[in-house]
Design an enzyme around this catalytic site. Structure first.
Site, PDB file in Angstrom:
ATOM      1  N   GLU A 124      -3.228  -4.696  -3.060  1.00 55.10           N
ATOM      2  CA  GLU A 124      -3.779  -5.624  -3.920  1.00 55.10           C
ATOM      3  C   GLU A 124      -3.803  -4.977  -5.463  1.00 55.10           C
ATOM      4  O   GLU A 124      -3.520  -5.494  -6.509  1.00 55.10           O
ATOM      5  CB  GLU A 124      -5.117  -6.090  -3.507  1.00 55.10           C
ATOM      6  CG  GLU A 124      -5.404  -6.776  -2.190  1.00 55.10           C
ATOM      7  CD  GLU A 124      -5.580  -5.859  -1.143  1.00 55.10           C
ATOM      8  OE1 GLU A 124      -5.015  -4.736  -1.056  1.00 55.10           O
ATOM      9  OE2 GLU A 124      -6.256  -6.174  -0.175  1.00 55.10           O
ATOM     10  N   ASN A 126       0.707  -1.235   0.005  1.00 52.03           N
ATOM     11  CA  ASN A 126      -0.027   0.011   0.042  1.00 52.03           C
ATOM     12  C   ASN A 126       0.941   1.352   0.030  1.00 52.03           C
ATOM     13  O   ASN A 126       2.002   1.422   0.488  1.00 52.03           O
ATOM     14  CB  ASN A 126      -1.098  -0.108   1.181  1.00 52.03           C
ATOM     15  CG  ASN A 126      -0.334  -0.146   2.412  1.00 52.03           C
ATOM     16  OD1 ASN A 126       0.610  -0.750   2.513  1.00 52.03           O
ATOM     17  ND2 ASN A 126      -1.011   0.478   3.624  1.00 52.03           N
TER      18      ASN A 126
HETATM   19  N1  THU Z   1      -5.064  -1.353   2.637  1.00 52.96           N
HETATM   20  C1  THU Z   1      -4.769  -2.210   1.818  1.00 52.96           C
HETATM   21  O1  THU Z   1      -3.642  -1.824   1.082  1.00 52.96           O
HETATM   22  N2  THU Z   1      -5.446  -3.436   1.364  1.00 52.96           N
HETATM   23  C2  THU Z   1      -6.412  -3.921   2.130  1.00 52.96           C
HETATM   24  O2  THU Z   1      -6.782  -4.950   1.739  1.00 52.96           O
HETATM   25  C3  THU Z   1      -6.929  -3.007   3.159  1.00 52.96           C
HETATM   26  C4  THU Z   1      -6.577  -1.695   3.543  1.00 52.96           C
HETATM   27  C5  THU Z   1      -4.656  -0.107   3.102  1.00 52.96           C
HETATM   28  C6  THU Z   1      -5.237   1.022   2.400  1.00 52.96           C
HETATM   29  C7  THU Z   1      -4.421   2.006   3.626  1.00 52.96           C
HETATM   30  O3  THU Z   1      -3.189   2.344   3.146  1.00 52.96           O
HETATM   31  C8  THU Z   1      -4.173   1.215   4.957  1.00 52.96           C
HETATM   32  O4  THU Z   1      -4.246  -0.241   4.340  1.00 52.96           O
HETATM   33  C9  THU Z   1      -5.355   1.315   5.979  1.00 52.96           C
HETATM   34  O5  THU Z   1      -6.669   1.153   5.519  1.00 52.96           O
END
Ligand code: THU
Length: 138
Positions: free
Chosen positions: A57, A44
């Site tokens: 993802e 992320n």
């Molecule tokens: N996030 C993801 O990268 N994937 C997920 O499946 C859930 C949430 C990230 C988005 C944000 O940067 C952080 O996790 C908190 O929501």
């Protein structure tokens, strides 16, 4: 294809270390296995303007799509607070589920939510996003 779940999960854990998550403190890693056995990973990436952030993802999937990949077998996802502690399962957000339903449309595609390399649950896209709104509805 015989999926090496623990190897794919391990790749998700490794890329999670690259996450840019200073606003949430929640780091996520994803590893996407293509039909040709190549793996694309993503973490992320957050921005101060939060809606400009991107989930692990979609980073993994968009990397693969932009390299011309179209056929996918499985995606492993790991996530949790960046300060460590016990990892819980990290289910994809609704927007990621929508994008996965769009592009990982093989009914056998597997989404692997993991807490450790030997502690995981496997879902289909249909289980995570039933009645998906997809192109055939347009
Ligand atoms: N996030 C993801 O990268 N994937 C997920 O499946 C859930 C949430 C990230 C988005 C944000 O940067 C952080 O996790 C908190 O929501």
């Amino acid at each position: 294809m015989n999926i090496d779940y623990s190897a794919l999960i391990q790749m998700a854990f490794e890329v999670r270390d690259n996450a840019l998550a200073k606003y949430s403190g929640f780091t996520v890693g994803a590893a996407l296995l293509c039909a040709d056995e190549e793996v694309f990973t993503g973490c992320n990436i957050e921005c101060a303007a939060l809606s400009a952030s991107l989930c692990a993802e979609r980073v993994a999937l968009f990397k693969a799509l932009s390299e011309g990949k179209r056929d996918f077998v499985a995606m492993a996802v790991v996530g949790g607070d960046s300060d460590g502690g016990v990892n819980d399962f990290c289910p994809p957000c609704g927007i990621c589920r929508q994008v996965i339903a769009e592009y990982c449309d093989d009914p056998d595609f597997e989404i692997i939510l993991a807490r450790d390399t030997d502690d995981y649950i496997v879902y289909t896209v249909g289980e995570l996003l039933p009645e998906a709104f997809t192109g055939d509805k347009l």
